[in-house]
Write a protein that holds these residues in place. Structure first.
Motif, PDB file in Angstrom:
ATOM      1  N   ALA A 173      91.474 -12.915  42.094  1.00  0.00           N
ATOM      2  CA  ALA A 173      91.196 -11.399  41.299  1.00  0.00           C
ATOM      3  C   ALA A 173      92.323 -10.508  41.970  1.00  0.00           C
ATOM      4  N   ARG A 174      92.450  -9.284  41.283  1.00  0.00           N
ATOM      5  CA  ARG A 174      93.229  -8.439  41.841  1.00  0.00           C
ATOM      6  C   ARG A 174      92.348  -7.223  42.423  1.00  0.00           C
ATOM      7  N   ILE A 175      92.296  -7.289  43.675  1.00  0.00           N
ATOM      8  CA  ILE A 175      91.641  -6.049  44.128  1.00  0.00           C
ATOM      9  C   ILE A 175      92.272  -4.724  44.122  1.00  0.00           C
ATOM     10  N   VAL A 176      91.747  -3.701  43.603  1.00  0.00           N
ATOM     11  CA  VAL A 176      92.217  -2.312  43.342  1.00  0.00           C
ATOM     12  C   VAL A 176      91.873  -1.548  44.330  1.00  0.00           C
ATOM     13  N   GLU A 177      92.745  -1.435  45.334  1.00  0.00           N
ATOM     14  CA  GLU A 177      92.349  -0.714  46.699  1.00  0.00           C
ATOM     15  C   GLU A 177      91.922   0.856  46.237  1.00  0.00           C
ATOM     16  N   PRO A 178      92.420   1.558  45.562  1.00  0.00           N
ATOM     17  CA  PRO A 178      91.986   2.924  45.273  1.00  0.00           C
ATOM     18  C   PRO A 178      90.608   2.904  44.859  1.00  0.00           C
ATOM     19  N   ALA A 179      89.985   1.781  44.277  1.00  0.00           N
ATOM     20  CA  ALA A 179      88.829   1.552  43.541  1.00  0.00           C
ATOM     21  C   ALA A 179      87.725   1.191  44.308  1.00  0.00           C
ATOM     22  N   CYS A 180      88.134   0.772  45.778  1.00  0.00           N
ATOM     23  CA  CYS A 180      87.314   0.150  46.631  1.00  0.00           C
ATOM     24  C   CYS A 180      86.746   1.347  47.738  1.00  0.00           C
ATOM     25  N   GLN A 181      85.457   1.641  47.573  1.00  0.00           N
ATOM     26  CA  GLN A 181      84.958   2.700  48.370  1.00  0.00           C
ATOM     27  C   GLN A 181      83.649   2.374  49.144  1.00  0.00           C
ATOM     28  N   SER A 182      83.191   3.016  50.110  1.00  0.00           N
ATOM     29  CA  SER A 182      81.832   2.942  50.821  1.00  0.00           C
ATOM     30  C   SER A 182      81.203   4.238  50.506  1.00  0.00           C
ATOM     31  N   ILE A 183      80.128   4.089  50.185  1.00  0.00           N
ATOM     32  CA  ILE A 183      79.453   5.367  49.802  1.00  0.00           C
ATOM     33  C   ILE A 183      78.210   5.371  50.773  1.00  0.00           C
ATOM     34  N   GLU A 184      77.984   6.437  51.210  1.00  0.00           N
ATOM     35  CA  GLU A 184      76.626   6.786  52.124  1.00  0.00           C
ATOM     36  C   GLU A 184      75.553   6.563  51.166  1.00  0.00           C
ATOM     37  N   GLY A 185      74.981   5.565  50.592  1.00  0.00           N
ATOM     38  CA  GLY A 185      73.957   5.445  49.505  1.00  0.00           C
ATOM     39  C   GLY A 185      72.911   6.344  49.960  1.00  0.00           C
ATOM     40  N   SER A 186      72.305   6.422  51.013  1.00  0.00           N
ATOM     41  CA  SER A 186      71.050   7.264  51.199  1.00  0.00           C
ATOM     42  C   SER A 186      71.276   8.621  50.936  1.00  0.00           C
ATOM     43  N   LEU A 187      72.599   9.132  50.900  1.00  0.00           N
ATOM     44  CA  LEU A 187      72.980  10.223  50.747  1.00  0.00           C
ATOM     45  C   LEU A 187      72.744  10.876  49.177  1.00  0.00           C
ATOM     46  N   VAL A 188      73.003   9.970  48.500  1.00  0.00           N
ATOM     47  CA  VAL A 188      73.207  10.098  46.927  1.00  0.00           C
ATOM     48  C   VAL A 188      71.900   9.450  46.262  1.00  0.00           C
ATOM     49  N   VAL A 189      71.350   8.456  46.803  1.00  0.00           N
ATOM     50  CA  VAL A 189      70.196   7.808  45.969  1.00  0.00           C
ATOM     51  C   VAL A 189      69.086   7.868  46.821  1.00  0.00           C
ATOM     52  N   ARG A 190      67.768   8.107  46.230  1.00  0.00           N
ATOM     53  CA  ARG A 190      66.581   8.081  46.785  1.00  0.00           C
ATOM     54  C   ARG A 190      65.560   7.469  46.004  1.00  0.00           C
ATOM     55  N   ARG A 191      64.903   6.133  46.369  1.00  0.00           N
ATOM     56  CA  ARG A 191      63.880   5.834  45.382  1.00  0.00           C
ATOM     57  C   ARG A 191      64.514   5.486  43.960  1.00  0.00           C
ATOM     58  N   GLY A 192      65.627   4.955  43.955  1.00  0.00           N
ATOM     59  CA  GLY A 192      66.416   4.414  42.740  1.00  0.00           C
ATOM     60  C   GLY A 192      67.034   5.790  41.922  1.00  0.00           C
ATOM     61  N   MET A 193      66.798   6.802  42.410  1.00  0.00           N
ATOM     62  CA  MET A 193      67.480   7.926  41.553  1.00  0.00           C
ATOM     63  C   MET A 193      68.583   8.699  42.170  1.00  0.00           C
ATOM     64  N   VAL A 194      69.530   8.971  41.491  1.00  0.00           N
ATOM     65  CA  VAL A 194      70.531   9.643  42.052  1.00  0.00           C
ATOM     66  C   VAL A 194      70.286  11.072  42.258  1.00  0.00           C
ATOM     67  N   VAL A 195      70.455  11.468  43.697  1.00  0.00           N
ATOM     68  CA  VAL A 195      69.897  13.087  43.829  1.00  0.00           C
ATOM     69  C   VAL A 195      70.944  14.094  44.129  1.00  0.00           C
ATOM     70  N   ASP A 196      72.336  13.273  44.447  1.00  0.00           N
ATOM     71  CA  ASP A 196      73.527  14.338  44.676  1.00  0.00           C
ATOM     72  C   ASP A 196      74.287  13.783  43.573  1.00  0.00           C
ATOM     73  N   ARG A 197      74.269  14.108  42.369  1.00  0.00           N
ATOM     74  CA  ARG A 197      74.852  13.899  40.946  1.00  0.00           C
ATOM     75  C   ARG A 197      76.274  14.279  41.204  1.00  0.00           C
ATOM     76  N   LEU A 198      76.696  15.275  41.812  1.00  0.00           N
ATOM     77  CA  LEU A 198      78.148  15.690  41.743  1.00  0.00           C
ATOM     78  C   LEU A 198      78.785  14.808  42.819  1.00  0.00           C
ATOM     79  N   ALA A 199      78.101  14.410  44.053  1.00  0.00           N
ATOM     80  CA  ALA A 199      79.075  13.416  44.730  1.00  0.00           C
ATOM     81  C   ALA A 199      79.207  12.206  44.055  1.00  0.00           C
ATOM     82  N   ALA A 200      78.243  11.750  43.807  1.00  0.00           N
ATOM     83  CA  ALA A 200      78.077  10.082  42.869  1.00  0.00           C
ATOM     84  C   ALA A 200      79.060  10.256  41.815  1.00  0.00           C
TER      85      ALA A 200
END
Length: 192
Positions: free
Chosen positions: A141-168
């Motif tokens: 496969a071709r790994i697309v480095e600019p598309a590989c990200q780590s996101i602090e999930g707890s900051l944007v998702v709680r109980r399966g819902m996205v809470v910080d829509r702007l960041a996400a």
């Protein structure tokens, strides 16, 4: 919604298949992928695959039988222009469900030259990301480095819902655009 056909010179929609390495109903990684399906730009179609939990355990003796869930996943991957894979880390590795799905794809060409983005909702999950990189590179496969990200999930998702829509939204759209650019560039323009 405008149902008129796109202009004749318009580029076709980029089709991205999102695959979550988690089978958990409340998975933050799955929630982020689900959100990507609804926040994608209009010229990008993101579909979430929901079949990795249906796959039998990988067994080379079963490959000739081509179990239906394996065939479905393979066809989804082949039909996609690019892949967006998100996985939590378990015991310093990728989840068993995701590894099983990838093992089923090793014996076919579904990953060859496919642009892939690796998303992780736990920035401390570096071992899983490294293992996943090694696996998908081995599958050509071709790994697309600019598309590989780590996101602090707890900051944007709680109980399966996205809470910080702007960041996400901003992060996910940047990931999707980077994948789209890799698709449009083609394999010859990718770095080795």
């Amino acid at each position: 919604m405008d149902d008129s056909p796109p202009p004749a010179n318009a580029a076709p929609k980029t089709r991205i298949l999102a695959i979550s390495g988690s089978l958990r109903a409340e998975s933050v990684n799955t929630a982020l992928l689900r959100h990507a399906t609804s926040t994608a730009p209009s010229d990008i179609d993101v579909a979430l695959s929901a079949c990795i939990g249906d796959l039998p355990l990988f067994n080379p003796d079963l490959e000739a039988a081509d179990p239906a869930p394996v065939r479905i996943l393979r066809e989804q991957i082949i039909a996609a222009d690019a892949l967006l894979i998100a996985s939590p880390e378990y015991a310093h590795g990728v989840t068993g469900a995701l590894k099983n799905a990838l093992d089923w794809m090793v014996g076919n060409e579904s990953f060859v030259h496919k642009p892939v983005a690796l998303l992780n909702a736990g920035p401390r999950a570096s071992h899983a990301q490294a293992a996943l990189r090694e696996i998908v590179r081995t599958m050509s496969a071709r790994i697309v480095e600019p598309a590989c990200q780590s996101i602090e999930g707890s900051l944007v998702v709680r109980r399966g819902m996205v809470v910080d829509r702007l960041a996400a939204d901003a992060t996910l759209q940047a990931i999707l655009r980077a994948l789209q650019a890799a698709v449009r560039a083609g394999p010859a323009d990718d770095p080795p």
